[in-house]
Design an enzyme around this catalytic site. Structure first.
Site, mmCIF file in Angstrom:
data_model
loop_
_atom_site.group_PDB
_atom_site.id
_atom_site.type_symbol
_atom_site.label_atom_id
_atom_site.label_comp_id
_atom_site.label_asym_id
_atom_site.label_seq_id
_atom_site.Cartn_x
_atom_site.Cartn_y
_atom_site.Cartn_z
ATOM 1 N N ARG A 39 -46.151 52.249 -2.649
ATOM 2 C CA ARG A 39 -47.589 52.076 -2.932
ATOM 3 C C ARG A 39 -48.463 53.012 -2.078
ATOM 4 N NH1 ARG A 39 -45.095 49.756 -6.014
ATOM 5 N NH2 ARG A 39 -45.369 47.657 -6.824
ATOM 6 N N SER B 133 -51.201 42.468 -7.848
ATOM 7 C CA SER B 133 -50.858 42.087 -6.469
ATOM 8 C C SER B 133 -51.978 42.494 -5.524
ATOM 9 C CB SER B 133 -49.583 42.798 -6.018
ATOM 10 O OG SER B 133 -48.548 42.500 -6.907
ATOM 11 N N GLU C 13 -53.226 45.811 -0.956
ATOM 12 C CA GLU C 13 -52.871 46.873 -1.905
ATOM 13 C C GLU C 13 -54.131 47.317 -2.657
ATOM 14 O OE1 GLU C 13 -49.315 46.139 -4.351
ATOM 15 O OE2 GLU C 13 -50.387 47.046 -6.028
#
Ligand SMILES: Cc1cc2nc3c(=O)[nH]c(=O)nc-3n(C[C@H](O)[C@H](O)[C@H](O)COP(=O)(O)OP(=O)(O)OC[C@H]3O[C@@H](n4cnc5c(N)ncnc54)[C@H](O)[C@@H]3O)c2cc1C
Length: 338
Positions: free
Chosen positions: A162, A237, A333
Site C-alpha cells: 500500500r 479498509s 490507509e
C-alpha cells in the site's frame, strides 16, 4: 476543462462527506495539464480520482483537480503477453472487466476495487494476493511544477505494501496520466490461495480456471463482505495491516493464541488490523455519525450523516485503544485531507 467555483464534494467522495472546495477543475485531456499551473498559482490543491481513498475532514480551502482523462488501447502483443495503455481517469473495475472478457490474465483478483486506474499505483492497490505492481510496466506522470511529462518504470515507483513513491517524494507534485499493464495471454499462474477464493470457486462448480471465473468468485466474496459505497459511505479498509517483528508477534501470540497474522519473507509478521479491532470489541462501535462496520472491522462507515471529523475522531479512538492494548501503532490507509 471545466471549472466550478465553491463546489460541494459529497458526490465526489465515497464517504459522502459534505464539504465544499473553493474550486473544482475537471481535466478531460492531458493536453490541458500545462494550463493547470496558472490556475493553481499559490493555492493548495488535491488531485482527485474516484474519491474512494480520501477522507475530507473540513471544507477544502483550495482547488480540486478532478481526473477525467479516459482512453485505453493495446500497444503490443505477443503469443504470450499483451501490453495495455490505460489513461488514468478510466474506472479501474471497468478495465478489469475489459481484460477478463478478453481472457487476458493478471488483474482478475483486483476486481471491484473502486476508483480510477491512475490512483491504482498511488497506494499500489492490492487484494487476494495480487498487487498492481505485479503487472505494472510503467507510469506516465506530469510534473506540475516543471510542467514536464516523464515515464517511470515499475522499479522507479518504489512499490511496497500500500505504498509507492507517489505517497512520498512525488506526493501532490505529479499527476499520473496513464499506466501500462503487462498481462498474460497464456501460462498464467492463478492466485487462489487467498481469502475464500477456493471455496467460492467450488461453490460455483468451477473446474477450469479462467480470469472470468476468478473475477466472478472475487466479486461474490467482496459483495458479501464489503459495504457498497453507493449505499453506505466508506473507503474500504481504513487502516493498513501493521508489520511487526517476530518478537512482537510471539508476545501477542502468547496472550492471544488465535491471533490472525501472516509471516513475511524478512522474519516479520503482518497482523490483521481487523482482528485486533474485533478482539477489543470495537466492531460495530459508533461515534456520532460514524461507525465501525458490523461485518468488517477494518472498514469505517458513514452511518448517519457523519462529518469527516466524526470519522477521523473514531479512527483516533481505535488507534489509541489498539496502541494501549497491543503496543502497535496503526497507520491509516485512507488519505486524510485537511
Ligand atoms: C468499498 C471499497 C473497497 C476497497 N477495496 C480496496 C482493496 O481491496 N484494495 C485496495 O488497495 N484499495 C481498496 N480500496 C481503496 C480505493 O478504492 C483505492 O485506493 C483506489 O485506488 C482509489 O482510487 P480513487 O481514484 O478513488 O483515488 P482517490 O481517492 O481519488 O485518491 C487517492 C489518492 O491518490 C491520489 N491520486 C488520485 N488520482 C491521481 C492521479 N491521477 N495522479 C496522482 N495522484 C492521484 C489522490 O491525490 C489521493 O492522495 C477500496 C475502497 C472502497 C470504497
Amino acid at each position: 476543462m471545466k471549472i466550478f467555483d465553491n463546489f460541494n464534494l459529497k458526490e465526489l467522495n465515497t464517504f459522502h462527506i459534505s464539504v465544499n472546495a473553493k474550486k473544482l477543475v475537471v481535466i478531460e485531456s492531458e493536453n490541458e495539464l500545462p494550463q493547470i499551473q496558472s490556475i493553481i498559482k499559490n493555492n493548495k490543491y488535491l488531485i482527485l480520482g474516484g474519491g474512494s481513498n480520501v477522507l475530507f475532514v473540513n471544507d477544502f480551502d483550495g482547488i480540486i483537480i478532478k481526473n477525467e482523462i479516459t482512453g485505453k488501447e493495446i500497444i503490443k502483443e505477443t503469443d504470450e503477453e499483451i501490453f495495455l495503455k490505460i489513461k488514468s481517469g478510466e474506472i479501474w473495475h471497468d478495465i478489469v472487466m475489459w481484460t477478463v472478457n478478453n481472457n487476458w490474465n493478471g488483474i482478475e483478483n483486483l476486481s471491484l476495487i473502486p476508483g480510477t486506474a491512475g490512483a491504482a499505483p498511488v497506494q499500489n492497490i492490492g487484494a487476494y494476493g495480487v498487487e498492481i505492481k505485479d503487472v505494472l510496466e510503467e507510469v506516465k506522470i506530469f510534473h506540475l511544477e516543471t510542467q514536464s511529462f516523464q515515464v517511470l518504470k515499475n522499479q522507479e515507483c518504489r512499490f511496497s505494501y500500500r505504498d509507492s513513491i507517489f505517497k512520498h517524494e512525488l506526493k501532490d507534485k505529479t499527476f499520473i496520466t496513464e499506466i501500462v499493464l503487462k498481462l498474460k495471454k497464456k501460462n498464467h499462474v492463478y492466485k487462489t490461495d487467498y481469502g475464500n477464493i477456493k471455496e467460492e470457486l467450488s461453490q460455483l462448480n468451477v473446474t477450469t480456471l479462467s480470469p472470468e471465473k476468478i473475477a466472478q468468485a472475487v466479486i461474490r466474496i467482496r459483495t458479501s463482505k464489503l459495504p457498497d459505497p453507493a449505499i453506505i459511505g466508506n473507503a474500504g479498509s481504513f487502516f493498513k495491516n501493521p508489520e511487526v517483528s517476530s518478537k512482537k508477534y510471539l508476545e501477542i501470540k502468547n496472550k492471544y493464541p488465535d491471533v490472525v497474522a501472516f509471516p513475511l519473507s524478512n522474519h516479520t509478521y503482518k497482523i490483521a488490523a481487523g482482528w485486533m479491532i474485533e478482539k477489543l470489541g470495537l466492531k460495530g462501535l459508533e461515534y456520532k455519525g460514524a461507525a465501525v462496520h458490523s461485518k468488517q472491522a477494518l472498514v469505517l462507515i458513514n452511518k448517519n450523516n457523519a462529518t469527516g471529523k466524526d470519522l477521523f475522531d473514531l479512527s483516533e479512538i481505535i488507534i489509541n485503544k489498539i496502541f494501549d492494548n497491543f503496543g502497535i501503532l496503526l497507520e491509516r490507509e485512507v488519505n486524510i485531507i485537511t
